[in-house]
Motif scaffolding. Structure first.
Motif, mmCIF file in Angstrom:
data_model
loop_
_atom_site.group_PDB
_atom_site.id
_atom_site.type_symbol
_atom_site.label_atom_id
_atom_site.label_comp_id
_atom_site.label_asym_id
_atom_site.label_seq_id
_atom_site.Cartn_x
_atom_site.Cartn_y
_atom_site.Cartn_z
ATOM 1 N N VAL A 158 -5.322 2.939 4.687
ATOM 2 C CA VAL A 158 -6.104 3.488 5.792
ATOM 3 C C VAL A 158 -7.280 4.266 5.205
ATOM 4 C CG1 VAL A 158 -6.066 4.906 7.879
ATOM 5 C CG2 VAL A 158 -3.993 3.689 7.153
ATOM 6 N N ILE A 159 -8.482 3.753 5.394
ATOM 7 C CA ILE A 159 -9.686 4.381 4.845
ATOM 8 C C ILE A 159 -10.349 5.196 5.938
ATOM 9 C CG2 ILE A 159 -11.917 3.965 3.729
ATOM 10 C CD1 ILE A 159 -10.694 1.156 2.934
ATOM 11 N N THR A 160 -10.384 6.507 5.762
ATOM 12 C CA THR A 160 -10.947 7.380 6.782
ATOM 13 C C THR A 160 -12.177 8.103 6.234
ATOM 14 O OG1 THR A 160 -9.537 9.247 6.117
ATOM 15 C CG2 THR A 160 -8.687 7.772 7.826
ATOM 16 N N GLY A 161 -13.015 8.561 7.137
ATOM 17 C CA GLY A 161 -14.194 9.314 6.718
ATOM 18 C C GLY A 161 -15.261 9.291 7.785
ATOM 19 N N ASP A 192 -1.214 -8.004 3.222
ATOM 20 C CA ASP A 192 -1.744 -6.746 2.708
ATOM 21 C C ASP A 192 -2.812 -6.313 3.710
ATOM 22 O OD1 ASP A 192 -2.041 -4.644 0.980
ATOM 23 O OD2 ASP A 192 -3.162 -5.731 -0.552
ATOM 24 N N ILE A 193 -2.706 -5.096 4.226
ATOM 25 C CA ILE A 193 -3.558 -4.666 5.339
ATOM 26 C C ILE A 193 -4.428 -3.474 4.936
ATOM 27 C CG2 ILE A 193 -3.600 -3.846 7.724
ATOM 28 C CD1 ILE A 193 -0.867 -5.142 8.140
ATOM 29 N N TYR A 194 -5.712 -3.569 5.297
ATOM 30 C CA TYR A 194 -6.683 -2.498 5.060
ATOM 31 C C TYR A 194 -7.401 -2.208 6.376
ATOM 32 C CZ TYR A 194 -5.915 -3.905 0.213
ATOM 33 O OH TYR A 194 -5.320 -4.216 -0.992
ATOM 34 N N ILE A 195 -7.455 -0.957 6.769
ATOM 35 C CA ILE A 195 -8.160 -0.599 8.005
ATOM 36 C C ILE A 195 -9.060 0.607 7.750
ATOM 37 C CG2 ILE A 195 -6.334 -1.519 9.482
ATOM 38 C CD1 ILE A 195 -5.404 1.309 10.023
ATOM 39 N N THR A 196 -10.150 0.697 8.501
ATOM 40 C CA THR A 196 -11.024 1.867 8.402
ATOM 41 C C THR A 196 -11.194 2.470 9.795
ATOM 42 O OG1 THR A 196 -13.214 0.934 8.908
ATOM 43 C CG2 THR A 196 -12.356 0.586 6.679
ATOM 44 N N GLY A 197 -11.557 3.750 9.805
ATOM 45 C CA GLY A 197 -11.820 4.421 11.063
ATOM 46 C C GLY A 197 -12.604 5.705 10.837
ATOM 47 N N SER A 198 -13.400 6.087 11.841
ATOM 48 C CA SER A 198 -14.268 7.255 11.727
ATOM 49 C C SER A 198 -13.723 8.449 12.495
ATOM 50 C CB SER A 198 -15.682 6.914 12.230
ATOM 51 O OG SER A 198 -16.226 5.854 11.490
ATOM 52 N N LEU A 245 -6.985 8.683 13.885
ATOM 53 C CA LEU A 245 -6.480 7.386 13.425
ATOM 54 C C LEU A 245 -5.064 7.520 12.875
ATOM 55 C CD1 LEU A 245 -8.015 4.569 13.111
ATOM 56 C CD2 LEU A 245 -8.124 5.111 10.692
ATOM 57 N N LEU A 246 -4.789 8.659 12.243
ATOM 58 C CA LEU A 246 -3.492 8.853 11.594
ATOM 59 C C LEU A 246 -2.556 9.738 12.403
ATOM 60 C CD1 LEU A 246 -4.694 9.274 7.912
ATOM 61 C CD2 LEU A 246 -3.518 7.340 8.930
ATOM 62 N N GLY A 291 5.489 6.984 6.319
ATOM 63 C CA GLY A 291 5.879 6.603 4.961
ATOM 64 C C GLY A 291 5.449 5.221 4.545
ATOM 65 N N ARG A 292 4.662 4.526 5.406
ATOM 66 C CA ARG A 292 4.287 3.143 5.080
ATOM 67 C C ARG A 292 2.772 2.956 4.937
ATOM 68 N NH1 ARG A 292 8.226 2.025 9.269
ATOM 69 N NH2 ARG A 292 10.200 1.306 8.354
ATOM 70 N N TYR A 293 2.035 4.049 4.859
ATOM 71 C CA TYR A 293 0.589 3.905 4.687
ATOM 72 C C TYR A 293 0.083 4.867 3.626
ATOM 73 C CZ TYR A 293 -0.100 8.150 7.503
ATOM 74 O OH TYR A 293 -0.073 9.436 7.971
ATOM 75 N N ILE A 294 -1.075 4.524 3.076
ATOM 76 C CA ILE A 294 -1.771 5.365 2.108
ATOM 77 C C ILE A 294 -3.154 5.653 2.677
ATOM 78 C CG2 ILE A 294 -2.801 5.451 -0.193
ATOM 79 C CD1 ILE A 294 -0.591 3.529 -1.112
ATOM 80 N N GLU A 295 -3.521 6.924 2.722
ATOM 81 C CA GLU A 295 -4.843 7.284 3.220
ATOM 82 C C GLU A 295 -5.816 7.424 2.055
ATOM 83 O OE1 GLU A 295 -7.174 10.612 5.973
ATOM 84 O OE2 GLU A 295 -5.155 11.038 5.226
ATOM 85 N N ILE A 296 -6.961 6.780 2.188
ATOM 86 C CA ILE A 296 -8.058 6.930 1.227
ATOM 87 C C ILE A 296 -9.180 7.664 1.958
ATOM 88 C CG2 ILE A 296 -9.761 5.718 -0.196
ATOM 89 C CD1 ILE A 296 -7.680 3.424 -0.405
ATOM 90 N N LYS A 297 -9.424 8.905 1.556
ATOM 91 C CA LYS A 297 -10.397 9.750 2.251
ATOM 92 C C LYS A 297 -11.776 9.553 1.640
ATOM 93 C CE LYS A 297 -6.841 13.230 3.163
ATOM 94 N NZ LYS A 297 -6.402 14.631 2.934
#
Length: 402
Positions: free
Chosen positions: A26-29, A116-122, A126-127, A137-143
């Motif tokens: 999960v890519i947030t920013g 393999d899943i990648y999602i982004t949100g502004s 989102l989380l 416990g099933r996701y990794i956040e990339i800030k």
């Protein structure tokens, strides 16, 4: 002339660690910080592993091509038509929050396919809510953030030894990737204003159905004008009421939360160092990009000390620290930064005053055992004072860690 594509290696390295794992990335920013660009780089990275293009489904939900796919049912129907490979699948969804009920589908895809899943949100929401429930416990956040100073120099085509002559520009115009390459200051201001207004409109006003957007804008401008100052809900409400507008404290509280969720501002709560507890009354707010102070308030070189403080806060967050405003008896410590078992006590200044030793005195009174530093924007200050290291802002921004 087309600008050379510059990889943001910090984020690519984070992705590589979790590539082909069961975790949803999960890519947030904040909007326009480079999330879409990172997602395209991830696609290239996957292809480099020998994966065929037919195994990758890439969708940007702000692209008109996908405007009609606005519910999870429509998205699932579309995906079933697109999936032709029996091999592992890679789903890359940009600005997924535009799809109603997307949380349920993301979890369903994880269960139904080898993927393999990648999602982004502004938006930070989102989380929260359903996604957190489905995917605990099933996701990794990339800030993701706008450009760091090191990345800023790379975009400028400059090496790190040139850093000192670019610090002023970075403090003034910030690090949005679309702003940095521009050479005209007026154009930079216009681009920044467009980004700011887009965040307020799309990620706050429309998403939360704000009925009085002009009041929301006043709250945001108040925060921009009071960077580095302790503020409270009541203080903001009273300031707006003094202009003849009606607003309740609860509305201000709601607007502050929305501004945080959009990543436009970060809230730094106070921490009692002696009592080892977080304090609920008052906090400081820092903007995600310093260029907004110039573009929205039209103040050039204003309160540089506050800008330096804001910049240090952002860099500490970028390095993974939890950052608080410190309180030790009656003294204020600019930042208490914690990461794992490491704690830093930090004072920040544009330059050390000649007639006061407050910056170092406040640190000297703190308990021993943790690193204490002063970060200054003046080369004349650099050195040691009673065992406390005084480092220049340029060096702090370019070193790996403190």
């Amino acid at each position: 002339m087309k600008q050379e594509i510059i990889k943001r290696q910090r984020y690519i390295d984070q992705v590589k660690k979790s590539l082909d794992t069961e975790f949803i990335k999960v890519i947030t920013g904040v909007r326009r910080s480079g999330k879409s660009y990172l997602l395209r780089m991830i696609k290239d990275l996957i292809l480099e592993q020998g994966v065929s293009d037919s195994q990758i489904i890439f969708m940007n939900f702000e692209n008109p091509e996908f405007f009609t796919i606005n519910t999870y049912e429509k998205l699932y129907d579309y995906l079933k038509e697109q999936i032709s490979s029996t091999e592992k699948l890679y789903f890359l969804f940009d600005e997924i929050q535009e799809v109603e009920g997307w949380q349920k589908l993301i979890n369903g895809l994880r269960v139904a396919y080898d993927c393999d899943i990648y999602i982004t949100g502004s938006n930070a929401s989102l989380l929260s809510g359903e996604l957190a429930t489905y995917l605990t416990g099933r996701y990794i956040e990339i800030k993701m953030h706008p450009l760091s100073f090191r990345e800023f120099l790379e975009f400028k085509g400059a090496n790190t030894s040139s850093g000192p002559r670019f610090v002023k520009e970075y403090l003034e115009f910030g690090g949005f990737p679309s702003v940095v390459p521009q050479n005209d200051d007026a154009l930079k201001a216009d681009v920044l204003s467009g980004i700011y207004n887009s965040i307020l409109l799309k990620d706050v006003t429309q998403r939360a159905h704000v009925k009085e957007p002009e009041i929301l804008e006043r709250v945001a401008n108040y925060l921009l004008d009071n960077i580095g100052q302790l503020v409270s809900t009541n203080k903001i409400a009273n300031t707006i009421r003094s202009t003849g507008r009606k607003i309740s404290n609860s509305t201000v509280e709601s607007y502050l939360s929305l501004l945080e969720d959009s990543f436009l501002f970060y809230k730094a709560t106070r921490y009692d160092i002696r009592g080892k507890e977080r304090l609920k009354n008052q906090a400081k707010y820092y903007t995600v990009d310093l260029g907004f102070i110039m573009s929205q308030l039209r103040k050039i070189n204003s309160n540089r000390g506050a800008r330096v403080e804001n910049l240090v806060y952002l860099e500490l967050r970028r390095r993974g620290y939890d950052v608080f405003v410190g309180k030790y008896d009656s003294k204020e410590i600019d930042f208490v930064a914690s990461k794992f078992d490491q704690t830093l006590y930090i004072q920040v200044t544009d330059r050390l005053p000649e007639t006061s030793t407050r910056e170092t005195d406040n640190l000297l009174h703190l308990p021993t055992g943790h690193k204490k530093i002063v970060i200054t924007n003046s080369w004349d200050d650099v050195g040691m004072i009673e065992g406390i290291e005084i480092i220049h802002l340029n060096d702090f921004l370019l070193q790996g860690d403190v």
